[in-house]
Design an enzyme around this catalytic site. Structure first.
Site, PDB file in Angstrom:
ATOM      1  N   GLY A  47      -6.015   2.693  14.501  1.00 44.50           N
ATOM      2  CA  GLY A  47      -6.268   2.890  15.929  1.00 44.50           C
ATOM      3  C   GLY A  47      -6.390   1.585  16.683  1.00 44.50           C
ATOM      4  N   CYS A  48      -7.069   0.631  16.078  1.00 45.36           N
ATOM      5  CA  CYS A  48      -7.257  -0.669  16.722  1.00 45.36           C
ATOM      6  C   CYS A  48      -5.929  -1.412  16.857  1.00 45.36           C
ATOM      7  CB  CYS A  48      -8.283  -1.495  15.953  1.00 45.36           C
ATOM      8  SG  CYS A  48      -9.921  -0.732  15.940  1.00 45.36           S
ATOM      9  N   THR A  49      -5.048  -1.222  15.898  1.00 50.62           N
ATOM     10  CA  THR A  49      -3.726  -1.853  15.953  1.00 50.62           C
ATOM     11  C   THR A  49      -2.888  -1.247  17.074  1.00 50.62           C
ATOM     12  OG1 THR A  49      -3.784  -2.385  13.600  1.00 50.62           O
ATOM     13  CG2 THR A  49      -1.610  -2.291  14.640  1.00 50.62           C
TER      14      THR A  49
END
Length: 157
Positions: A47-49
């Protein structure tokens, strides 16, 4: 979610921390630009990517709006540099290993994941104007559309 967030219309809480190159970054030294502070749980997770790559791909649009993007997570600078290198990110990631900045912004709190409760960073985005005033908080952040949602908020301010 009942986070204790800083007040809109007040000066954004100031801080100094290290970026991915272990250089000091101080929020108050960025006056004259809009600053997008986005808090995320952990570098190089799916998700952070997605969220970071969306911001990377809209950098030209953000530049037109006089915006500096800063991502904050509890990761060490070396891990942040790996994230930047791996995904060719074009903005600074800031290390908040002791989560003091997350606490200052009210985003370090109890989380639940797969039936487990633990302390961690909630994914929120803060927008600071050119004078250093907190002007908007995005509390409902969707990783896939964060960059588009952010541009819409910036245009509405």
């Amino acid at each position: 979610m009942a986070l204790n967030l800083p007040a809109i219309g007040q000066p954004a809480p100031d801080f100094t921390t290290l970026n991915q190159k272990e250089e000091e970054v101080t929020l108050s030294q960025l006056k004259g630009k809009k600053v997008v502070l986005y808090f995320y749980p952990k570098a190089m997770t799916p998700g952070c990517t997605v969220q970071a790559c969306g911001l990377r791909d809209t950098q030209a649009e953000l530049n037109k709006r006089n915006v500096v993007v800063l991502g904050l997570s509890p990761d060490a600078p070396k891990r942040l540099q790996k994230f930047i290198d791996r995904d060719e990110l074009n903005f600074d990631l800031l290390s908040d290993e002791d989560h003091a900045i997350a606490e200052l912004y009210g985003v370090w709190d109890m989380k639940k994941f797969m039936g487990r409760e633990f302390m961690g960073v909630h994914r929120l985005t803060f927008i600071v104007d050119e004078e250093g005033t907190l002007v908007h908080i995005m509390e409902k952040v969707k990783t896939k559309s964060h960059h588009d949602d952010l541009l819409a908020v910036l245009d509405a301010l």
